[in-house]
Design a protein around this motif. Structure first.
Motif, PDB file in Angstrom:
ATOM      1  N   ALA A  11       0.825  -1.228   0.000  1.00  0.00           N
ATOM      2  CA  ALA A  11       0.000   0.000   0.000  1.00  0.00           C
ATOM      3  C   ALA A  11       0.851   1.266   0.000  1.00  0.00           C
ATOM      4  CB  ALA A  11      -0.967  -0.008   1.182  1.00  0.00           C
ATOM      5  N   PHE A  12       1.843   1.319  -0.888  1.00  0.00           N
ATOM      6  CA  PHE A  12       2.721   2.482  -0.941  1.00  0.00           C
ATOM      7  C   PHE A  12       1.939   3.765  -1.227  1.00  0.00           C
ATOM      8  CE2 PHE A  12       5.660   5.260  -3.408  1.00  0.00           C
ATOM      9  CZ  PHE A  12       6.533   5.555  -2.368  1.00  0.00           C
ATOM     10  N   ILE A  19       7.724   9.041   3.248  1.00  0.00           N
ATOM     11  CA  ILE A  19       9.102   8.825   2.818  1.00  0.00           C
ATOM     12  C   ILE A  19       9.575   9.957   1.915  1.00  0.00           C
ATOM     13  CG2 ILE A  19       8.554   7.425   0.781  1.00  0.00           C
ATOM     14  CD1 ILE A  19      11.419   6.800   3.302  1.00  0.00           C
ATOM     15  N   LEU A  20       8.672  10.584   1.189  1.00  0.00           N
ATOM     16  CA  LEU A  20       9.077  11.623   0.242  1.00  0.00           C
ATOM     17  C   LEU A  20       9.479  12.924   0.927  1.00  0.00           C
ATOM     18  CD1 LEU A  20       6.563  11.044  -2.694  1.00  0.00           C
ATOM     19  CD2 LEU A  20       8.958  10.336  -2.504  1.00  0.00           C
ATOM     20  N   THR A  21       9.201  13.059   2.211  1.00  0.00           N
ATOM     21  CA  THR A  21       9.700  14.227   2.939  1.00  0.00           C
ATOM     22  C   THR A  21      11.227  14.207   3.036  1.00  0.00           C
ATOM     23  OG1 THR A  21       9.511  13.147   5.110  1.00  0.00           O
ATOM     24  CG2 THR A  21       7.597  14.395   4.325  1.00  0.00           C
ATOM     25  N   TYR A  22      11.839  13.055   2.762  1.00  0.00           N
ATOM     26  CA  TYR A  22      13.304  12.936   2.802  1.00  0.00           C
ATOM     27  C   TYR A  22      13.949  13.235   1.448  1.00  0.00           C
ATOM     28  CZ  TYR A  22      12.684  11.020   7.426  1.00  0.00           C
ATOM     29  OH  TYR A  22      12.349  10.860   8.756  1.00  0.00           O
ATOM     30  N   ASN A  23      13.144  13.636   0.486  1.00  0.00           N
ATOM     31  CA  ASN A  23      13.631  14.124  -0.807  1.00  0.00           C
ATOM     32  C   ASN A  23      14.595  13.174  -1.512  1.00  0.00           C
ATOM     33  OD1 ASN A  23      12.240  16.669  -0.547  1.00  0.00           O
ATOM     34  ND2 ASN A  23      13.809  17.277   0.921  1.00  0.00           N
ATOM     35  N   PRO A  24      14.160  11.952  -1.796  1.00  0.00           N
ATOM     36  CA  PRO A  24      15.039  11.035  -2.525  1.00  0.00           C
ATOM     37  C   PRO A  24      15.198  11.462  -3.982  1.00  0.00           C
ATOM     38  CG  PRO A  24      12.846  10.095  -2.365  1.00  0.00           C
ATOM     39  CD  PRO A  24      12.825  11.359  -1.532  1.00  0.00           C
ATOM     40  N   LYS A  46       5.159  13.663  -7.580  1.00  0.00           N
ATOM     41  CA  LYS A  46       5.045  12.571  -8.548  1.00  0.00           C
ATOM     42  C   LYS A  46       6.432  12.212  -9.089  1.00  0.00           C
ATOM     43  CE  LYS A  46       0.611  13.006  -8.049  1.00  0.00           C
ATOM     44  NZ  LYS A  46       0.575  14.218  -7.203  1.00  0.00           N
ATOM     45  N   PRO A  47       6.696  10.932  -9.293  1.00  0.00           N
ATOM     46  CA  PRO A  47       8.004  10.535  -9.834  1.00  0.00           C
ATOM     47  C   PRO A  47       8.173  11.011 -11.270  1.00  0.00           C
ATOM     48  CG  PRO A  47       6.513   8.652  -9.751  1.00  0.00           C
ATOM     49  CD  PRO A  47       5.817   9.773  -9.051  1.00  0.00           C
ATOM     50  N   THR A  48       9.423  11.258 -11.631  1.00  0.00           N
ATOM     51  CA  THR A  48       9.733  11.636 -13.005  1.00  0.00           C
ATOM     52  C   THR A  48       9.966  10.412 -13.881  1.00  0.00           C
ATOM     53  OG1 THR A  48      12.069  11.828 -12.405  1.00  0.00           O
ATOM     54  CG2 THR A  48      10.732  13.832 -12.305  1.00  0.00           C
ATOM     55  N   ASP A  49      10.228   9.274 -13.251  1.00  0.00           N
ATOM     56  CA  ASP A  49      10.418   8.022 -13.979  1.00  0.00           C
ATOM     57  C   ASP A  49      10.167   6.877 -13.004  1.00  0.00           C
ATOM     58  OD1 ASP A  49      10.897   6.458 -16.169  1.00  0.00           O
ATOM     59  OD2 ASP A  49      13.042   6.877 -16.303  1.00  0.00           O
ATOM     60  N   VAL A  50       9.727   5.735 -13.529  1.00  0.00           N
ATOM     61  CA  VAL A  50       9.440   4.589 -12.660  1.00  0.00           C
ATOM     62  C   VAL A  50       9.601   3.294 -13.431  1.00  0.00           C
ATOM     63  CG1 VAL A  50       6.961   4.760 -13.141  1.00  0.00           C
ATOM     64  CG2 VAL A  50       7.732   3.551 -11.101  1.00  0.00           C
ATOM     65  N   SER A  65      12.352   7.503  -9.776  1.00  0.00           N
ATOM     66  CA  SER A  65      13.215   8.678  -9.831  1.00  0.00           C
ATOM     67  C   SER A  65      12.375   9.896  -9.477  1.00  0.00           C
ATOM     68  CB  SER A  65      13.819   8.850 -11.220  1.00  0.00           C
ATOM     69  OG  SER A  65      14.516  10.087 -11.302  1.00  0.00           O
ATOM     70  N   TYR A  66      12.912  10.720  -8.586  1.00  0.00           N
ATOM     71  CA  TYR A  66      12.288  11.996  -8.255  1.00  0.00           C
ATOM     72  C   TYR A  66      13.248  13.133  -8.592  1.00  0.00           C
ATOM     73  CZ  TYR A  66       8.550   9.496  -5.878  1.00  0.00           C
ATOM     74  OH  TYR A  66       7.470   8.683  -5.608  1.00  0.00           O
ATOM     75  N   SER A  67      13.955  12.972  -9.699  1.00  0.00           N
ATOM     76  CA  SER A  67      14.991  13.916 -10.088  1.00  0.00           C
ATOM     77  C   SER A  67      15.153  13.850 -11.604  1.00  0.00           C
ATOM     78  CB  SER A  67      16.302  13.555  -9.391  1.00  0.00           C
ATOM     79  OG  SER A  67      16.703  12.250  -9.789  1.00  0.00           O
ATOM     80  N   ASN A  68      16.290  14.331 -12.090  1.00  0.00           N
ATOM     81  CA  ASN A  68      16.564  14.272 -13.529  1.00  0.00           C
ATOM     82  C   ASN A  68      17.044  12.897 -13.977  1.00  0.00           C
ATOM     83  OD1 ASN A  68      15.894  16.978 -13.947  1.00  0.00           O
ATOM     84  ND2 ASN A  68      17.963  17.665 -13.418  1.00  0.00           N
TER      85      ASN A  68
END
Length: 237
Positions: A11-12, A19-24, A46-50, A65-68
């Motif tokens: 149930a992510f 978890i996203l408050t830690y800015n992965p 929202k993720p930029t890639d998955v 990915s939550y980045s470039n």
């Protein structure tokens, strides 16, 4: 660059905000549902890639990915090693190979947990060239559970990786010995008195010297969400 691995215990979609408050930059999530079921709230980043892998749409392995960084499955992916996923991570400036791991393959009678990682290291040996390589995730293993008669046990895997110049970021950063870790990553059945360290991030030497911190989540904060706590590894750019 920040890499986080967290077995979310399913149930992510209901737990991502925490978890996203830690800015992965990259997030590895074992036991994550299929992306088609990830209906996030409007305010959730929202993720930029998955990438996602699994046979059960409610419980697979996700790489976000939550980045470039872009995520590309390598062509030589061995589907028999179901949850050891080789990924090319690229952003045009800093590229590396990442093996996302959830050591869990009940169909393999020869060993469904750490044996999976052992087999993967043999199979992908050409990619493990002591340069820009990370293996990260839920290994479901610890030296304390070594089966002495099995070549592919935890201690032998650690030795094999070290022989290739790949080391556990947690153990180096916190000066810990395999099997006597002071920071558990799993509390079996969510019981405080059943702690184990089974989630890892191994990195090649050229990345290891860039590690600026390795954090392990706190029981009291995370136990309401999962039986695992996150492992958060930050690398200097």
């Amino acid at each position: 660059m920040r890499i986080i691995t967290w077995n979310c215990n399913m149930a992510f979609r209901k737990k991502a905000d925490f978890i996203l408050t830690y800015n992965p930059d990259i997030l590895i999530v074992p036991e994550c549902e299929n992306p088609d079921k990830l209906l996030f709230s409007i305010n959730t980043p929202k993720p930029t890639d998955v990438l996602w892998f699994g046979k059960n749409n409610s419980k697979g392995l996700a790489i976000f990915s939550y980045s470039n960084f872009r995520l590309t499955l390598l062509e030589n992916h061995n589907q028999d090693l179901q949850m050891i996923i080789p990924v090319a991570v690229t952003d045009g400036q800093f590229d590396f190979n990442l093996f996302a791991i959830w050591a869990n393959n009940p169909t393999d009678r020869d060993g469904q947990y750490i044996e999976q990682v052992w087999k993967a290291v043999q199979y992908y040996s050409a990619l493990l060239k002591d340069t820009k390589t990370i293996l990260v995730g839920d290994f479901n293993s610890n030296t304390i559970w070594d089966k002495k008669h099995r070549e592919g046990n935890h201690s032998n895997l650690v030795k094999l990786l070290e022989g290739r110049g790949i080391f556990s970021t947690y153990h180096i950063y916190h000066k810990q010995t395999q099997g006597t870790e002071v920071h558990p990553t799993l509390y079996m059945y969510r019981h405080r008195d059943k702690p184990y360290h089974i989630d890892y991030c191994f990195a090649s030497k050229d990345l290891l010297n860039k590690v600026s911190s390795v954090e392990v989540g706190d029981f009291d904060k995370w136990i309401i969400h999962s039986d695992h706590v996150p492992v958060i590894i930050t690398f200097d750019n």
